[in-house]
Design an enzyme around this catalytic site. Structure first.
Site, PDB file in Angstrom:
ATOM      1  N   LYS A 205     -15.526  12.549  30.009  1.00 38.98           N
ATOM      2  CA  LYS A 205     -14.155  12.708  29.527  1.00 38.98           C
ATOM      3  C   LYS A 205     -14.092  12.121  28.116  1.00 38.98           C
ATOM      4  O   LYS A 205     -14.070  10.906  27.945  1.00 38.98           O
ATOM      5  CB  LYS A 205     -13.173  11.962  30.448  1.00 38.98           C
ATOM      6  CG  LYS A 205     -11.729  12.343  30.169  1.00 38.98           C
ATOM      7  CD  LYS A 205     -10.747  11.204  30.239  1.00 38.98           C
ATOM      8  CE  LYS A 205     -10.604  10.387  29.006  1.00 38.98           C
ATOM      9  NZ  LYS A 205     -10.121  11.030  27.781  1.00 38.98           N
ATOM     10  N   GLU A 286     -17.695  -1.745  28.154  1.00 38.81           N
ATOM     11  CA  GLU A 286     -17.852  -2.383  26.844  1.00 38.81           C
ATOM     12  C   GLU A 286     -16.474  -2.349  26.203  1.00 38.81           C
ATOM     13  O   GLU A 286     -15.907  -1.276  26.019  1.00 38.81           O
ATOM     14  CB  GLU A 286     -18.912  -1.638  26.038  1.00 38.81           C
ATOM     15  CG  GLU A 286     -20.220  -1.621  26.825  1.00 38.81           C
ATOM     16  CD  GLU A 286     -21.367  -0.927  26.139  1.00 38.81           C
ATOM     17  OE1 GLU A 286     -21.403  -0.953  24.914  1.00 38.81           O
ATOM     18  OE2 GLU A 286     -22.216  -0.368  26.847  1.00 38.81           O
ATOM     19  N   CYS A 320     -15.615  -2.234  16.879  1.00 39.15           N
ATOM     20  CA  CYS A 320     -15.411  -3.362  17.795  1.00 39.15           C
ATOM     21  C   CYS A 320     -16.090  -4.604  17.236  1.00 39.15           C
ATOM     22  O   CYS A 320     -15.714  -5.721  17.547  1.00 39.15           O
ATOM     23  CB  CYS A 320     -15.946  -3.020  19.170  1.00 39.15           C
ATOM     24  SG  CYS A 320     -17.614  -2.406  19.103  1.00 39.15           S
ATOM     25  N   GLU A 416      -6.628  -8.268  19.248  1.00 42.97           N
ATOM     26  CA  GLU A 416      -7.406  -7.250  18.536  1.00 42.97           C
ATOM     27  C   GLU A 416      -6.459  -6.284  17.822  1.00 42.97           C
ATOM     28  O   GLU A 416      -5.612  -5.661  18.462  1.00 42.97           O
ATOM     29  CB  GLU A 416      -8.302  -6.472  19.514  1.00 42.97           C
ATOM     30  CG  GLU A 416      -9.281  -5.575  18.784  1.00 42.97           C
ATOM     31  CD  GLU A 416     -10.168  -4.752  19.713  1.00 42.97           C
ATOM     32  OE1 GLU A 416      -9.651  -4.201  20.700  1.00 42.97           O
ATOM     33  OE2 GLU A 416     -11.379  -4.642  19.431  1.00 42.97           O
TER      34      GLU A 416
HETATM   35  P1  NAP Z   1      -8.953   3.085  24.790  1.00 47.47           P
HETATM   36  O1  NAP Z   1      -7.576   3.419  24.412  1.00 47.47           O
HETATM   37  O2  NAP Z   1      -9.179   2.045  25.835  1.00 47.47           O
HETATM   38  O3  NAP Z   1      -9.646   4.451  25.209  1.00 47.47           O
HETATM   39  C1  NAP Z   1     -11.019   4.513  25.550  1.00 47.47           C
HETATM   40  C2  NAP Z   1     -11.228   5.682  26.487  1.00 47.47           C
HETATM   41  O4  NAP Z   1     -10.550   5.415  27.717  1.00 47.47           O
HETATM   42  C3  NAP Z   1     -10.654   7.000  25.966  1.00 47.47           C
HETATM   43  O5  NAP Z   1     -11.525   8.048  26.328  1.00 47.47           O
HETATM   44  C4  NAP Z   1      -9.330   7.095  26.713  1.00 47.47           C
HETATM   45  O6  NAP Z   1      -8.863   8.413  26.894  1.00 47.47           O
HETATM   46  C5  NAP Z   1      -9.742   6.533  28.052  1.00 47.47           C
HETATM   47  N1  NAP Z   1      -8.620   6.116  28.895  1.00 47.47           N
HETATM   48  C6  NAP Z   1      -7.355   5.760  28.530  1.00 47.47           C
HETATM   49  N2  NAP Z   1      -6.618   5.449  29.628  1.00 47.47           N
HETATM   50  C7  NAP Z   1      -7.433   5.612  30.699  1.00 47.47           C
HETATM   51  C8  NAP Z   1      -7.269   5.446  32.103  1.00 47.47           C
HETATM   52  N3  NAP Z   1      -6.125   5.028  32.656  1.00 47.47           N
HETATM   53  N4  NAP Z   1      -8.321   5.712  32.899  1.00 47.47           N
HETATM   54  C9  NAP Z   1      -9.501   6.121  32.395  1.00 47.47           C
HETATM   55  N5  NAP Z   1      -9.709   6.305  31.069  1.00 47.47           N
HETATM   56  C10 NAP Z   1      -8.695   6.046  30.236  1.00 47.47           C
HETATM   57  O7  NAP Z   1      -9.813   2.591  23.531  1.00 47.47           O
HETATM   58  P2  NAP Z   1      -9.966   3.320  22.130  1.00 47.47           P
HETATM   59  O8  NAP Z   1      -8.726   3.096  21.356  1.00 47.47           O
HETATM   60  O9  NAP Z   1     -10.496   4.701  22.304  1.00 47.47           O
HETATM   61  O10 NAP Z   1     -11.169   2.498  21.474  1.00 47.47           O
HETATM   62  C11 NAP Z   1     -10.987   1.327  20.777  1.00 47.47           C
HETATM   63  C12 NAP Z   1     -11.366   0.153  21.656  1.00 47.47           C
HETATM   64  O11 NAP Z   1     -12.722   0.279  22.070  1.00 47.47           O
HETATM   65  C13 NAP Z   1     -11.276  -1.175  20.930  1.00 47.47           C
HETATM   66  O12 NAP Z   1     -10.727  -2.125  21.802  1.00 47.47           O
HETATM   67  C14 NAP Z   1     -12.743  -1.494  20.637  1.00 47.47           C
HETATM   68  O13 NAP Z   1     -13.009  -2.878  20.459  1.00 47.47           O
HETATM   69  C15 NAP Z   1     -13.412  -0.940  21.848  1.00 47.47           C
HETATM   70  N6  NAP Z   1     -14.830  -0.674  21.603  1.00 47.47           N
HETATM   71  C16 NAP Z   1     -15.749  -1.497  22.170  1.00 47.47           C
HETATM   72  C17 NAP Z   1     -17.098  -1.287  21.940  1.00 47.47           C
HETATM   73  C18 NAP Z   1     -18.137  -2.200  22.541  1.00 47.47           C
HETATM   74  O14 NAP Z   1     -19.321  -1.862  22.467  1.00 47.47           O
HETATM   75  N7  NAP Z   1     -17.762  -3.305  23.146  1.00 47.47           N
HETATM   76  C19 NAP Z   1     -17.499  -0.218  21.142  1.00 47.47           C
HETATM   77  C20 NAP Z   1     -16.534   0.613  20.589  1.00 47.47           C
HETATM   78  C21 NAP Z   1     -15.197   0.386  20.832  1.00 47.47           C
HETATM   79  P3  NAP Z   1      -7.695   8.995  25.945  1.00 47.47           P
HETATM   80  O15 NAP Z   1      -8.288   9.046  24.598  1.00 47.47           O
HETATM   81  O16 NAP Z   1      -7.435  10.320  26.548  1.00 47.47           O
HETATM   82  O17 NAP Z   1      -6.542   8.043  26.054  1.00 47.47           O
END
Ligand code: NAP
Length: 515
Positions: A205, A286, A320, A416
């Site tokens: 997804k 992650e 991140c 964050e």
């Molecule tokens: P996000 O809003 O948590 O979304 C991540 C993924 O989860 C997207 O595919 C999103 O889909 C999906 N998602 C949202 N709600 C969900 C639910 N209820 N059930 C299952 N999946 C769901 O994060 P983001 O804004 O894309 O990414 C930024 C974040 O990622 C930051 O916090 C960053 O620090 C973190 N990050 C961490 C790492 C690491 O290695 N630790 C690396 C990169 C990024 P939709 O897009 O359809 O909402």
């Protein structure tokens, strides 16, 4: 014979032939904008009435592509298809599975600039940032293919007379892969291909802001001959189909990269046993970061300032690993701050199709509004010394922003923001700096700029971050070189691009035969 693993080199855009090649790729992508992309389940392309538009964040009038959206019925079909395909895919020898990754890596290498151009258009990545994202995707496939070959070798066990004992790493089953938008190629490819090379089947997804890059990667998997049903492409809103995928009793594991809150929700839902479910689901998560660079009083101050600026504002702080906290010894605080402000004011912001701009927009209106809110909060928690404003209004531009004199427990030091905002905090001495560095609930990356060996040794043990760097920036982890992943609320302590990663997608089976 297989050649040793080495990282994909970055492109030198100063060479005219590389500049020309990237411009050609951008023109090709430009000519393909606005096309429709389907859901793919078991190789079947499916169109739905409900569609979502992917928008260029640098120019919000431009549609990158239009993607069919899966509902719960199609999510069910994808899981059932993945479960059926698992029965055949798990029997494919590991070395044959790794060959699919070598092939896919070779295809991506040939189409490298085209994919980077999609990243520029869909995610607003500058040329070098896009190039690094594509190189990392190639690295993940090259690295995990070799790791799988190694995992499939015979593992040494203690021998006892009269018995033959062998340990095998067998796949888990159906995995739900949920990547973020910020490394829409590298992280999505790494998560997907680690799961599949280990013998699992995948329901992918993609993030809703960057689905086109993921759809393009599906083309590569098909070209590489990965059998239908091994990776099922199910674009749709996380809020709508996320819970269904996570809660499904046939889901064996979830591989998630994204925010803390979504990660915690998935953890909670995955932990609950559902009727018909035969296993404890595994979650590899992650999550977010609130990463610090600590500057000591004997540090190379130019190196410190350059490291802070590169880590805080590369890709507009949307990594991140990005530095969002500069914790500086009081003796050198003013010098480092002044130099960072000077460097920050030189950064240019605009449509990254033009390589003259250092950085581009933030990814969407949600991120834009959230970051601007944090800038308002920052004005009450510190002194605004650079940026703090919107950029050009045809995209989601925000100027690189620096706040000075922020308290260790201020919100902009704790939460964050995920944008081009860095807070400066003054430390009384090195121990105080480490104490501040450890005062968040996250533990992803960090850096220390110091010439004091005793201080570096202290940080080595006491700075609680999954990826800790000395005398360099805290971004830019390389696959195989800097296995990546954080502690505490930054995730489940996994290390992507490291030698242990594939184990997370397998289970070990011991077979003992009396001779
Ligand atoms: P996000 O809003 O948590 O979304 C991540 C993924 O989860 C997207 O595919 C999103 O889909 C999906 N998602 C949202 N709600 C969900 C639910 N209820 N059930 C299952 N999946 C769901 O994060 P983001 O804004 O894309 O990414 C930024 C974040 O990622 C930051 O916090 C960053 O620090 C973190 N990050 C961490 C790492 C690491 O290695 N630790 C690396 C990169 C990024 P939709 O897009 O359809 O909402």
């Amino acid at each position: 014979m297989q050649v040793d693993y080495k990282n994909e080199p970055f492109t030198n855009f100063k060479l005219p032939e590389n500049k020309q090649a990237f411009e050609t790729a951008l023109a090709q992508v430009e000519s393909e904008l606005g096309r429709e992309y389907d859901i793919i389940i078991g190789g079947e392309r499916i169109k739905t009435e409900k569609k979502s538009k992917s928008i260029n964040p640098s120019n919000t009038q431009q549609v990158i592509g239009v993607v069919s959206q899966a509902d719960k019925e199609l999510a069910e079909k994808a899981i059932q298809t993945a479960a059926q395909t698992f029965e055949t895919w798990k029997a494919v020898p590991a070395t044959a599975r790794s060959r699919y990754l070598f092939k896919a890596a070779a295809i991506l290498r040939r189409r490298k600039h085209e994919f980077s151009a999609w990243l520029t258009k869909e995610a607003g990545k500058s040329w070098p940032e896009a190039d690094a994202d594509t190189a990392e995707a190639i690295d993940f496939m090259e690295y995990y293919a070799r790791q799988m070959d190694k995992l499939a070798e015979r593992h040494p066990l203690t021998r006892i007379p009269g018995e033959d004992n062998e340990l095998y790493y067998v796949p888990l089953g159906v995995g739900i892969v949920i990547p973020p938008w910020n490394f829409p190629l590298a992280i999505m490819v790494g998560m997907t291909t680690a799961a599949l090379v280990a013998g699992n089947t995948v329901v992918l997804k993609p993030a809703s802001t960057t689905p086109i890059i993921a759809a393009k990667f599906m083309e590569i998997l098909e070209d590489a001959g990965v059998p239908a049903g091994v990776v099922n492409f199910v674009p749709g809103s996380g809020g709508e189909i996320g819970d269904y995928l996570v809660e499904h009793p046939l889901t064996r594991f979830i591989s998630f990269t994204g925010s803390r809150d979504v990660g915690l929700r998935i953890n909670e839902l995955a932990a609950k046993h559902r009727p018909g479910q035969k296993w404890i689901k595994r979650l590899v998560a992650e999550m977010g970061g609130k990463d610090s660079i600590v500057v000591d009083n004997d540090a190379d101050l130019e190196l410190a300032a350059q490291s802070i600026v590169a880590s805080a504002f590369g890709f507009s702080g949307q990594k991140c690993s990005a530095c969002s906290r500069a914790i500086v010894h009081q003796d050198v605080y003013d010098q480092v701050l002044n130099r960072v402000v000077e460097l920050t004011k030189q950064l240019t912001v605009g449509d990254v199709v033009n390589p003259e701009f250092y950085t581009g927009p933030v990814v969407d209106d949600k991120a834009y509004n959230k970051i601007l809110e944090y800038i308002e909060i920052g004005k009450s928690e510190g002194k605004l010394v650079a940026g703090g404003e919107k950029g050009p209004d045809n995209g989601y531009y925000i100027l690189p922003t620096v706040f000075a004199d922020v308290a260790p427990d201020a919100r902009i030091m704790q939460e964050e923001i995920f944008g081009p905002v860095v807070a400066f905090c003054k430390a009384n001495d090195f121990d105080h700096a480490l104490e501040i560095a450890n005062n968040t609930e996250y533990g992803l990356t960090g850096a220390v700029i110091s010439r004091n060996r005793a201080h570096l040794e202290k940080a080595r043990t006491e700075f609680h971050a999954g990826n800790l760097y000395f005398n360099r920036k805290c971004t830019g982890a390389l696959v195989g070189v800097h296995p990546f992943g954080g502690f505490n609320m930054s995730g489940t302590d996994s290390k992507a691009g490291g030698p242990d990663y594939l184990l997370l997608f397998t289970q070990a089976k011991l077979v003992s035969e009396l001779l």
